[in-house]
Structure formats: C-alpha cells, structure tokens
Design a protein around this motif. Structure first.
Motif, PDB file in Angstrom:
ATOM      1  N   ARG A  56      -2.286   3.018   9.940  1.00  0.00           N
ATOM      2  CA  ARG A  56      -1.000   3.527   9.449  1.00  0.00           C
ATOM      3  C   ARG A  56      -0.225   2.466   8.681  1.00  0.00           C
ATOM      4  O   ARG A  56       0.329   2.729   7.645  1.00  0.00           O
ATOM      5  N   LEU A  57      -0.143   1.258   9.232  1.00  0.00           N
ATOM      6  CA  LEU A  57       0.476   0.115   8.563  1.00  0.00           C
ATOM      7  C   LEU A  57       1.922   0.359   8.153  1.00  0.00           C
ATOM      8  O   LEU A  57       2.421  -0.237   7.195  1.00  0.00           O
ATOM      9  N   TRP A  58       2.612   1.217   8.862  1.00  0.00           N
ATOM     10  CA  TRP A  58       4.001   1.573   8.533  1.00  0.00           C
ATOM     11  C   TRP A  58       4.927   0.369   8.519  1.00  0.00           C
ATOM     12  O   TRP A  58       5.865   0.310   7.737  1.00  0.00           O
ATOM     13  N   GLU A  59       4.672  -0.597   9.398  1.00  0.00           N
ATOM     14  CA  GLU A  59       5.556  -1.760   9.470  1.00  0.00           C
ATOM     15  C   GLU A  59       5.263  -2.783   8.378  1.00  0.00           C
ATOM     16  O   GLU A  59       6.043  -3.705   8.169  1.00  0.00           O
TER      17      GLU A  59
ATOM     18  N   PRO B 257       8.047  -0.050   0.495  1.00  0.00           N
ATOM     19  CA  PRO B 257       8.314  -0.199  -0.933  1.00  0.00           C
ATOM     20  C   PRO B 257       8.929  -1.558  -1.254  1.00  0.00           C
ATOM     21  O   PRO B 257       9.803  -2.052  -0.549  1.00  0.00           O
ATOM     22  N   GLY B 258       8.396  -2.177  -2.304  1.00  0.00           N
ATOM     23  CA  GLY B 258       8.884  -3.479  -2.730  1.00  0.00           C
ATOM     24  C   GLY B 258       8.134  -4.657  -2.135  1.00  0.00           C
ATOM     25  O   GLY B 258       8.316  -5.792  -2.576  1.00  0.00           O
ATOM     26  N   LYS B 259       7.285  -4.428  -1.138  1.00  0.00           N
ATOM     27  CA  LYS B 259       6.535  -5.530  -0.529  1.00  0.00           C
ATOM     28  C   LYS B 259       5.486  -6.071  -1.503  1.00  0.00           C
ATOM     29  O   LYS B 259       4.885  -5.339  -2.276  1.00  0.00           O
ATOM     30  N   GLU B 260       5.287  -7.383  -1.422  1.00  0.00           N
ATOM     31  CA  GLU B 260       4.315  -8.035  -2.284  1.00  0.00           C
ATOM     32  C   GLU B 260       2.903  -7.847  -1.726  1.00  0.00           C
ATOM     33  O   GLU B 260       2.659  -8.088  -0.540  1.00  0.00           O
TER      34      GLU B 260
ATOM     35  N   ALA C  64       1.020  -7.999  -6.744  1.00  0.00           N
ATOM     36  CA  ALA C  64       1.519  -6.690  -7.156  1.00  0.00           C
ATOM     37  C   ALA C  64       2.656  -6.308  -6.224  1.00  0.00           C
ATOM     38  O   ALA C  64       2.862  -6.946  -5.191  1.00  0.00           O
ATOM     39  N   VAL C  65       3.370  -5.262  -6.579  1.00  0.00           N
ATOM     40  CA  VAL C  65       4.465  -4.760  -5.754  1.00  0.00           C
ATOM     41  C   VAL C  65       4.090  -3.356  -5.283  1.00  0.00           C
ATOM     42  O   VAL C  65       3.768  -2.481  -6.092  1.00  0.00           O
ATOM     43  N   PHE C  66       4.133  -3.150  -3.971  1.00  0.00           N
ATOM     44  CA  PHE C  66       3.784  -1.867  -3.369  1.00  0.00           C
ATOM     45  C   PHE C  66       4.847  -0.822  -3.701  1.00  0.00           C
ATOM     46  O   PHE C  66       6.040  -1.083  -3.580  1.00  0.00           O
ATOM     47  N   THR C  67       4.392   0.374  -4.112  1.00  0.00           N
ATOM     48  CA  THR C  67       5.333   1.467  -4.382  1.00  0.00           C
ATOM     49  C   THR C  67       5.041   2.711  -3.558  1.00  0.00           C
ATOM     50  O   THR C  67       5.950   3.489  -3.293  1.00  0.00           O
ATOM     51  N   GLY C  68       3.790   2.922  -3.138  1.00  0.00           N
ATOM     52  CA  GLY C  68       3.492   4.113  -2.353  1.00  0.00           C
ATOM     53  C   GLY C  68       2.055   4.137  -1.860  1.00  0.00           C
ATOM     54  O   GLY C  68       1.228   3.305  -2.249  1.00  0.00           O
ATOM     55  N   ARG C  69       1.783   5.104  -1.000  1.00  0.00           N
ATOM     56  CA  ARG C  69       0.444   5.260  -0.434  1.00  0.00           C
ATOM     57  C   ARG C  69       0.093   6.743  -0.392  1.00  0.00           C
ATOM     58  O   ARG C  69       0.405   7.442   0.569  1.00  0.00           O
TER      59      ARG C  69
END
Length: 147
Positions: free
Chosen positions: A48-51, A55-58, A19-24
């Motif tokens: 937090r996982l900010w790094e 957006p767009g990460k698989e 999937a492609v990440f879009t938000g949290r």
C-alpha cells in the motif's frame, strides 16, 4: 554528509534520476514528473505504501534497459522520507542489505561479515549467515528502519 545519503545507500543503482510523485493509478504503476514531463514508472512493490507515496514526495528512478518491451521507461527504486531514501524496489532488498552490512552501517551488526547468502536452517530460510569472531548469526531481511 549523512551515512544514509542517497549517494551511498542507492549506490548499487545506475543512472538514478529524481522525480516528483503525483499519483498511483494501480499497484505497479506510479505517475510522476521527471525533467518537467509527466511520466509513468513501474513500481516493483505491490504494498500500500500510503505513508510513503504522498503527492510531492521525491522519487528515485532508474531507466529500464528493457523499456522498449514494456509501457514504462522507468522503474521506481526509492522514495525520500525525512531526508532518507526508503528502498521500494523489492527485487533489490537483499543487495542493499548486503551493502549496508558490508559498510557497517547497521547498528548492532558492526564487525560482522557475510559468510553465505540464502541459507536454510531446519525448516527456516534466512537471507544471510553472518560471522563475527567465533559467533555466527542468521539474519533475515532487515525490516527495521536503521538510524
């Protein structure tokens, strides 16, 4: 093939889907696109996982067998960073660490075998008791990024 390919590192998980990440929207939920559909997925990691969650990460998701009992059908397992899957499913960290040790994929731990998981030594608790030849080693969760 890299020894850290998603097929090998995430081999403990069944029916992985990308999937492609879009938000949290909150600590335990991510929004993503899977099969051209917007979905929400459970994230079993309150960090937090900010790094990692950009957006767009698989993402790698697994369909939850108990999905009918909750509001999300999927659970996030990992995110891809620099071509390497990074485990986000905290409930499976020791399962993956055990597999990596058994596959001799961790530098410095080649040749070690796991004698016992979850051991106590004094007032400390370790994830694994390892042995190589006549040498024992207590190991706690492997937090360093292995390359």
């Amino acid at each position: 093939m890299s020894p850290f390919s998603s097929d090998r590192v995430l081999g403990n998980f069944k029916d992985l889907q990308k999937a492609v990440f879009t938000g949290r929207p909150n600590r335990f939920t991510v929004e993503c696109v899977i099969n051209n559909r917007k979905e929400r997925a459970y994230l079993p990691n309150p960090g937090r996982l900010w790094e990692l969650l950009l957006p767009g990460k698989e993402l790698y998701l697994t369909r939850d067998p108990q999905a009918s009992e909750r509001s999300t059908k999927y659970t996030v397992v990992a995110v891809k960073k620099e071509g390497i899957p990074v485990l986000l499913h905290t409930h499976h960290a020791n399962t993956v660490a055990k597999w990596l040790i058994e596959q001799e994929m961790i530098s410095g731990l080649e040749g070690y075998s796991i004698l016992k998981p979850q051991i106590s030594l004094g007032r400390s608790r370790f994830d694994f008791l390892l042995k190589k030849d006549n040498q024992s080693l207590c190991a706690t969760r492997l937090q360093k990024r292995w390359r």
